[in-house]
Design a protein around this motif. Sequence first.
Motif, PDB file in Angstrom:
ATOM      1  N   CYS A   6      38.848  47.151  47.211  1.00  0.00           N
ATOM      2  CA  CYS A   6      39.947  46.963  46.260  1.00  0.00           C
ATOM      3  C   CYS A   6      41.280  46.977  46.999  1.00  0.00           C
ATOM      4  O   CYS A   6      42.191  46.199  46.686  1.00  0.00           O
ATOM      5  N   LEU A  18      43.447  50.301  41.102  1.00  0.00           N
ATOM      6  CA  LEU A  18      42.110  50.890  41.206  1.00  0.00           C
ATOM      7  C   LEU A  18      41.828  51.833  40.048  1.00  0.00           C
ATOM      8  O   LEU A  18      40.731  51.822  39.480  1.00  0.00           O
ATOM      9  N   TYR A  53      40.867  49.918  36.947  1.00  0.00           N
ATOM     10  CA  TYR A  53      39.528  49.329  37.064  1.00  0.00           C
ATOM     11  C   TYR A  53      38.449  50.390  36.857  1.00  0.00           C
ATOM     12  O   TYR A  53      37.444  50.153  36.178  1.00  0.00           O
ATOM     13  N   VAL A 109      35.526  47.495  39.762  1.00  0.00           N
ATOM     14  CA  VAL A 109      36.249  46.771  40.815  1.00  0.00           C
ATOM     15  C   VAL A 109      35.777  45.318  40.880  1.00  0.00           C
ATOM     16  O   VAL A 109      36.592  44.389  41.016  1.00  0.00           O
ATOM     17  N   THR A 128      38.950  42.938  39.763  1.00  0.00           N
ATOM     18  CA  THR A 128      39.602  42.143  40.803  1.00  0.00           C
ATOM     19  C   THR A 128      39.309  40.649  40.671  1.00  0.00           C
ATOM     20  O   THR A 128      39.949  39.828  41.330  1.00  0.00           O
TER      21      THR A 128
END
Length: 480
Positions: A36, A45, A48, A353, A357
Amino acid sequence: MLTILGFTMIATFLVLIMLKKMSPIAALVLIPALFCVFVGKGAKLGDYVIDGVTSLAPTAAMLMFAIVYFGVMIDVGLFDPIVRGILKFCKADPLRIVVGTAVLAAIVSLDGDGSTTFMITVSAMYPLYKRLKMSLVVMTGVAAMANGVMNTLPWGGPTARAATALKLDASDIFVPMIPALAVGLLGVLALSYVLGRRERKRLGVLTLDEVLEPETETVLVGAGAGASGEAAGVAAVAKKAARTGGSGTGTGTGSGTDADLSEADDDFQGLDPQRATLRPKLYWFNALLTVTLLTAMIMEWLPIPVLFLLGAALALTVNFPHMPDQKARLGAHAENVLNVSGMVFAAAVFTGVLQGTGMVDHMSKWLVSNIPDGMGPHMALVTGVLSIPLTYFMSNDGFYFGVLPVLAEAGQAHGVSSLEIARASLVGQPLHMSSPLVPAVYVLVGMAKVEFGDHTRFVVKWAALTSLVVLGAGILFGII
């Protein structure tokens, strides 16, 4: 860039846990956190992780209380008659026990819930494998593959997701696939037979009396997992110990790798008629409670986490009315609860993640875009092949709602119906059930006391083969 990082992150995770360089919990947390940062979204982070934990929290709660419930049922002797019946039928023959594991897992999988399937299967079969010194990864691998094939039932999840994503009727997807799935299940049984023969060759066949008699000998195991099936490194002080001793098999971890075989945990607890936790007078109450609980789960009377929470509380209260006894039972199962729930929340970091992302989206689009134009008329076959790795590397939600619609659109452009694409998308489920992103697999390996890396090393090749058998049968029958 995100595509490369996504594949690299997954590969790094798998390599580290299979080589046992990191524990699964640590790898599930630290590796995605590191990637990440590489992606340049380290500041997000927290978001997430919270999103991932929020989505998996009900699952973690269900697993926690389900483990307590089934743990109590084992303690009070609910499964003892089942274990004794299986043992008498199998006659302490490793071949029959392995095949019986596949059959039991397939039958219990009819409820559509992988976690429940693994809890019941391991509860019934674990004592047999431990007492006969059989390889535990054989049990976990066979159970996972049988459940993976049965997971395609309309109420199991994948079929419903495919139907929803492509706006199709679930029965139109599933019913024509039954012959191919039946061949896949026969493939699992055939593989179980082969693995059982291997275990029988290594251990021999005991009599029922030999299995039930208490062990007083000390068995010294000098070789770890992966050693040959011969008696190298094994010293036994009695003939029976020599017959049942031995290290792991070449297929994975042996039953003696987690602890010394002479420890109390190796006793055949499931058949011990003297343990203090037995409640024979409450047997039919516990049986009725379990049937009611499973019925309520199938009928969806209440959310599954709520059902197991209520069931665990009621089981503890009725079977162990005294507070010290209840605390003792909770303490006895605390390790399993912590291991499984911890693994689920750690997996939430990984999935959070991957999705947050955008790695999953980029990975799926890259794969679809690299399909040669000449494969257009064969998109059903392409979908079936892709479903094997994709459903392993991502959640069913990610595959069926993110990738499948794109594959179906590409197929329609070449005259391939959405129904064929949907059926082909079910092919990867035998391997999917051993994915590190499936919470139920941590119940399986946790209760069986098997390292996740050992299970992965053993099951991936066989599960992928099972998926290819289903795909081949589907093509042969003209279903896909």
